[in-house]
Scaffold this motif. Structure first.
Motif, PDB file in Angstrom:
ATOM      1  N   LEU A   1      -8.757   8.609  -2.829  1.00 56.80           N
ATOM      2  CA  LEU A   1     -10.044   9.210  -3.165  1.00 56.80           C
ATOM      3  C   LEU A   1     -10.879   8.323  -4.073  1.00 56.80           C
ATOM      4  CD1 LEU A   1      -8.841  12.879  -3.714  1.00 56.80           C
ATOM      5  CD2 LEU A   1      -9.813  11.853  -1.640  1.00 56.80           C
ATOM      6  N   LYS A   2     -10.308   7.228  -4.541  1.00 57.26           N
ATOM      7  CA  LYS A   2     -11.066   6.278  -5.351  1.00 57.26           C
ATOM      8  C   LYS A   2     -11.968   5.451  -4.432  1.00 57.26           C
ATOM      9  CE  LYS A   2      -8.355   5.254  -9.391  1.00 57.26           C
ATOM     10  NZ  LYS A   2      -9.501   5.218 -10.255  1.00 57.26           N
ATOM     11  N   PRO A   3     -13.201   5.250  -4.823  1.00 58.25           N
ATOM     12  CA  PRO A   3     -14.093   4.449  -3.969  1.00 58.25           C
ATOM     13  C   PRO A   3     -13.593   3.029  -3.714  1.00 58.25           C
ATOM     14  CG  PRO A   3     -15.343   5.619  -5.640  1.00 58.25           C
ATOM     15  CD  PRO A   3     -13.890   5.811  -5.970  1.00 58.25           C
ATOM     16  N   SER A   4     -12.823   2.475  -4.630  1.00 60.90           N
ATOM     17  CA  SER A   4     -12.352   1.091  -4.466  1.00 60.90           C
ATOM     18  C   SER A   4     -11.162   0.968  -3.511  1.00 60.90           C
ATOM     19  CB  SER A   4     -11.981   0.501  -5.832  1.00 60.90           C
ATOM     20  OG  SER A   4     -10.958   1.258  -6.431  1.00 60.90           O
ATOM     21  N   PHE A   5     -10.625   2.077  -3.016  1.00 66.71           N
ATOM     22  CA  PHE A   5      -9.470   2.017  -2.117  1.00 66.71           C
ATOM     23  C   PHE A   5      -9.794   1.280  -0.810  1.00 66.71           C
ATOM     24  CE2 PHE A   5      -6.419   3.814   0.984  1.00 66.71           C
ATOM     25  CZ  PHE A   5      -5.253   3.403   0.371  1.00 66.71           C
ATOM     26  N   GLY A   6     -11.030   1.251  -0.418  1.00 62.00           N
ATOM     27  CA  GLY A   6     -11.424   0.536   0.795  1.00 62.00           C
ATOM     28  C   GLY A   6     -11.084  -0.942   0.746  1.00 62.00           C
ATOM     29  N   TYR A   7     -11.147  -1.522  -0.453  1.00 63.59           N
ATOM     30  CA  TYR A   7     -10.779  -2.931  -0.592  1.00 63.59           C
ATOM     31  C   TYR A   7      -9.295  -3.117  -0.285  1.00 63.59           C
ATOM     32  CZ  TYR A   7     -15.311  -3.679  -2.760  1.00 63.59           C
ATOM     33  OH  TYR A   7     -16.654  -3.750  -2.996  1.00 63.59           O
TER      34      TYR A   7
ATOM     35  N   ILE B   1       0.843  -1.207   0.000  1.00 66.15           N
ATOM     36  CA  ILE B   1       0.000   0.000   0.000  1.00 66.15           C
ATOM     37  C   ILE B   1       0.878   1.256   0.000  1.00 66.15           C
ATOM     38  CG2 ILE B   1      -1.678   1.331   1.344  1.00 66.15           C
ATOM     39  CD1 ILE B   1      -2.830  -1.400   2.285  1.00 66.15           C
ATOM     40  N   PHE B   2       1.914   1.257   0.820  1.00 66.65           N
ATOM     41  CA  PHE B   2       2.818   2.399   0.879  1.00 66.65           C
ATOM     42  C   PHE B   2       3.449   2.663  -0.485  1.00 66.65           C
ATOM     43  CE2 PHE B   2       7.142   4.070   1.534  1.00 66.65           C
ATOM     44  CZ  PHE B   2       6.824   5.287   2.125  1.00 66.65           C
ATOM     45  N   MET B   3       3.896   1.595  -1.144  1.00 65.94           N
ATOM     46  CA  MET B   3       4.500   1.742  -2.469  1.00 65.94           C
ATOM     47  C   MET B   3       3.520   2.377  -3.450  1.00 65.94           C
ATOM     48  SD  MET B   3       6.606  -1.853  -2.789  1.00 65.94           S
ATOM     49  CE  MET B   3       6.595  -1.782  -4.561  1.00 65.94           C
ATOM     50  N   GLY B   4       2.279   1.939  -3.392  1.00 65.62           N
ATOM     51  CA  GLY B   4       1.268   2.507  -4.280  1.00 65.62           C
ATOM     52  C   GLY B   4       0.963   3.959  -3.969  1.00 65.62           C
ATOM     53  N   LEU B   5       0.900   4.284  -2.685  1.00 58.48           N
ATOM     54  CA  LEU B   5       0.561   5.650  -2.303  1.00 58.48           C
ATOM     55  C   LEU B   5       1.679   6.650  -2.603  1.00 58.48           C
ATOM     56  CD1 LEU B   5      -1.425   5.126   1.013  1.00 58.48           C
ATOM     57  CD2 LEU B   5      -2.311   5.677  -1.263  1.00 58.48           C
ATOM     58  N   ILE B   6       2.932   6.189  -2.641  1.00 57.11           N
ATOM     59  CA  ILE B   6       4.013   7.128  -2.972  1.00 57.11           C
ATOM     60  C   ILE B   6       4.167   7.295  -4.485  1.00 57.11           C
ATOM     61  CG2 ILE B   6       5.285   6.780  -0.824  1.00 57.11           C
ATOM     62  CD1 ILE B   6       7.321   5.103  -2.472  1.00 57.11           C
ATOM     63  N   GLY B   7       3.354   6.605  -5.250  1.00 54.07           N
ATOM     64  CA  GLY B   7       3.324   6.853  -6.688  1.00 54.07           C
ATOM     65  C   GLY B   7       3.704   5.709  -7.590  1.00 54.07           C
ATOM     66  N   LEU B   8       4.192   4.609  -7.037  1.00 52.49           N
ATOM     67  CA  LEU B   8       4.494   3.463  -7.901  1.00 52.49           C
ATOM     68  C   LEU B   8       3.174   2.871  -8.411  1.00 52.49           C
ATOM     69  CD1 LEU B   8       7.320   1.764  -5.831  1.00 52.49           C
ATOM     70  CD2 LEU B   8       7.563   3.194  -7.855  1.00 52.49           C
ATOM     71  N   PRO B   9       3.071   2.572  -9.677  1.00 49.63           N
ATOM     72  CA  PRO B   9       1.798   2.090 -10.241  1.00 49.63           C
ATOM     73  C   PRO B   9       1.540   0.615  -9.954  1.00 49.63           C
ATOM     74  CG  PRO B   9       3.439   2.230 -11.956  1.00 49.63           C
ATOM     75  CD  PRO B   9       4.090   2.756 -10.697  1.00 49.63           C
TER      76      PRO B   9
ATOM     77  N   GLY C   1      -0.366   6.436  -6.572  1.00 49.72           N
ATOM     78  CA  GLY C   1      -0.323   7.829  -6.165  1.00 49.72           C
ATOM     79  C   GLY C   1      -1.222   8.082  -4.971  1.00 49.72           C
ATOM     80  N   PHE C   2      -0.924   9.164  -4.258  1.00 52.95           N
ATOM     81  CA  PHE C   2      -1.670   9.471  -3.038  1.00 52.95           C
ATOM     82  C   PHE C   2      -3.149   9.733  -3.309  1.00 52.95           C
ATOM     83  CE2 PHE C   2      -3.008  12.067   0.596  1.00 52.95           C
ATOM     84  CZ  PHE C   2      -2.667  11.189   1.612  1.00 52.95           C
ATOM     85  N   ALA C   3      -3.457  10.261  -4.481  1.00 53.13           N
ATOM     86  CA  ALA C   3      -4.854  10.545  -4.824  1.00 53.13           C
ATOM     87  C   ALA C   3      -5.697   9.270  -4.924  1.00 53.13           C
ATOM     88  CB  ALA C   3      -4.925  11.328  -6.120  1.00 53.13           C
ATOM     89  N   TYR C   4      -5.041   8.124  -4.954  1.00 59.58           N
ATOM     90  CA  TYR C   4      -5.765   6.848  -5.031  1.00 59.58           C
ATOM     91  C   TYR C   4      -6.695   6.661  -3.843  1.00 59.58           C
ATOM     92  CZ  TYR C   4      -6.211   2.286  -7.289  1.00 59.58           C
ATOM     93  OH  TYR C   4      -6.678   1.203  -7.987  1.00 59.58           O
TER      94      TYR C   4
ATOM     95  N   PHE D   1      -1.127  -0.502  -7.956  1.00 58.20           N
ATOM     96  CA  PHE D   1      -2.548  -0.794  -7.759  1.00 58.20           C
ATOM     97  C   PHE D   1      -3.173  -1.179  -9.096  1.00 58.20           C
ATOM     98  CE2 PHE D   1      -2.315   2.547  -4.169  1.00 58.20           C
ATOM     99  CZ  PHE D   1      -1.935   1.592  -3.254  1.00 58.20           C
ATOM    100  N   ALA D   2      -4.342  -1.756  -9.047  1.00 57.31           N
ATOM    101  CA  ALA D   2      -5.005  -2.231 -10.263  1.00 57.31           C
ATOM    102  C   ALA D   2      -5.226  -1.121 -11.284  1.00 57.31           C
ATOM    103  CB  ALA D   2      -6.336  -2.890  -9.919  1.00 57.31           C
ATOM    104  N   GLU D   3      -5.362   0.113 -10.821  1.00 57.07           N
ATOM    105  CA  GLU D   3      -5.596   1.234 -11.732  1.00 57.07           C
ATOM    106  C   GLU D   3      -4.564   2.332 -11.541  1.00 57.07           C
ATOM    107  OE1 GLU D   3      -9.638   2.257 -10.855  1.00 57.07           O
ATOM    108  OE2 GLU D   3     -10.417   0.474 -11.859  1.00 57.07           O
TER     109      GLU D   3
END
Length: 184
Positions: free
Chosen positions: A81-87, A61-69, A76-79, A71-73
Motif C-alpha cells: 500500500l506504500k506508493p514506493s512499492f512500484g519501484y 520481495i517475498f521475504m519483505g512481504l512476509i514480514g522480514l524488514p 510486511g504485506f501492508a508494504y 525493504f528500505a522502510e
C-alpha cells in the motif's frame, strides 16, 4: 548438473542478501529514498541472467512481504500500500530484462551492458512512477500532479541511479567472465 544447481542457488541467495543490505545503504531524499537496491538488482540480472536474476529479486520481495524488514522502510504485506512499492516491483521486471539483454551474447561489451542497465532503469522508473501516481491519487487520497511526480520521483532520484547504472556496467564487465567460468 547437480553442482550447477547448487552454485545457482548460492548465487541467488547471495543476491537476495545483497539487495536486502542495499536497501539499508541509503541517502534520504524526498518521496523515495536513494538506496543501492538498484545496483544489486541490475547486477543480479547481468551476472545471473534474466530468469535467475528476477528469481533473486522475487525471493527478496517475498521475504519483505512476509514480514522480514528487508525493504528500505521495513516490511510486511501492508508494504504494497506504500506508493514506493512500484519501484520494488520494477526491480524484478528490470532484473529480468537487464539479464536478457546483457546475456544475448556470451561476453557482452560495455555498450550492451549500459543499454541493458538503462533499459532496466527505465522499467524501474516506469513501474515506480505509475504505481506512485495511482496509489497517491486513488487510494491514499493525497493527490499528486504529473509535474511534482516527475520532479520528486524521477528528476531528483535519477542522477544517482545513472551513476549506479554506470558502476554496474564496470562491475558486470569484470565479473561476468568470473561468474560464467565458475558456473561451468
Amino acid at each position: 548438473m547437480r553442482k550447477n544447481k547448487t552454485k545457482e542457488l548460492v548465487l541467488c541467495a547471495l543476491f537476495v542478501a545483497l539487495i536486502a543490505v542495499g536497501a539499508f545503504i541509503k541517502i534520504p531524499v524526498p518521496v523515495v529514498p536513494f538506496t543501492l537496491q538498484l545496483l544489486f538488482t541490475m547486477l543480479a540480472g547481468l551476472l545471473l541472467g534474466g530468469k535467475l536474476g528476477a528469481l533473486s529479486v522475487c525471493a527478496y520481495i517475498f521475504m519483505g512481504l512476509i514480514g522480514l524488514p528487508v525493504f528500505a522502510e521495513g516490511g510486511g504485506f501492508a508494504y504494497i500500500l506504500k506508493p514506493s512499492f512500484g519501484y520494488i516491483i520494477g526491480f524484478a521486471v528490470a532484473s529480468y530484462v537487464t539479464g536478457v539483454i546483457a546475456n544475448q551474447v556470451s561476453n557482452p561489451g560495455y555498450k550492451r551492458l549500459l543499454a541493458a542497465n538503462f533499459a532496466g532503469l527505465g522499467i524501474v522508473y516506469l513501474f515506480g512512477m505509475v504505481y506512485y501516481y495511482l496509489m497517491s491519487n486513488f487510494y491514499l487520497g493525497t493527490p499528486i500532479g504529473l509535474w511534482p511526480l516527475f520532479l520528486y520521483c524521477f528528476l531528483l532520484a535519477v542522477p544517482g541511479d545513472i551513476v549506479l547504472c554506470i558502476l554496474g556496467v564496470f562491475l558486470g564487465k569484470r565479473m561476468i567472465p568470473i561468474i560464467k567460468s565458475n558456473r561451468a
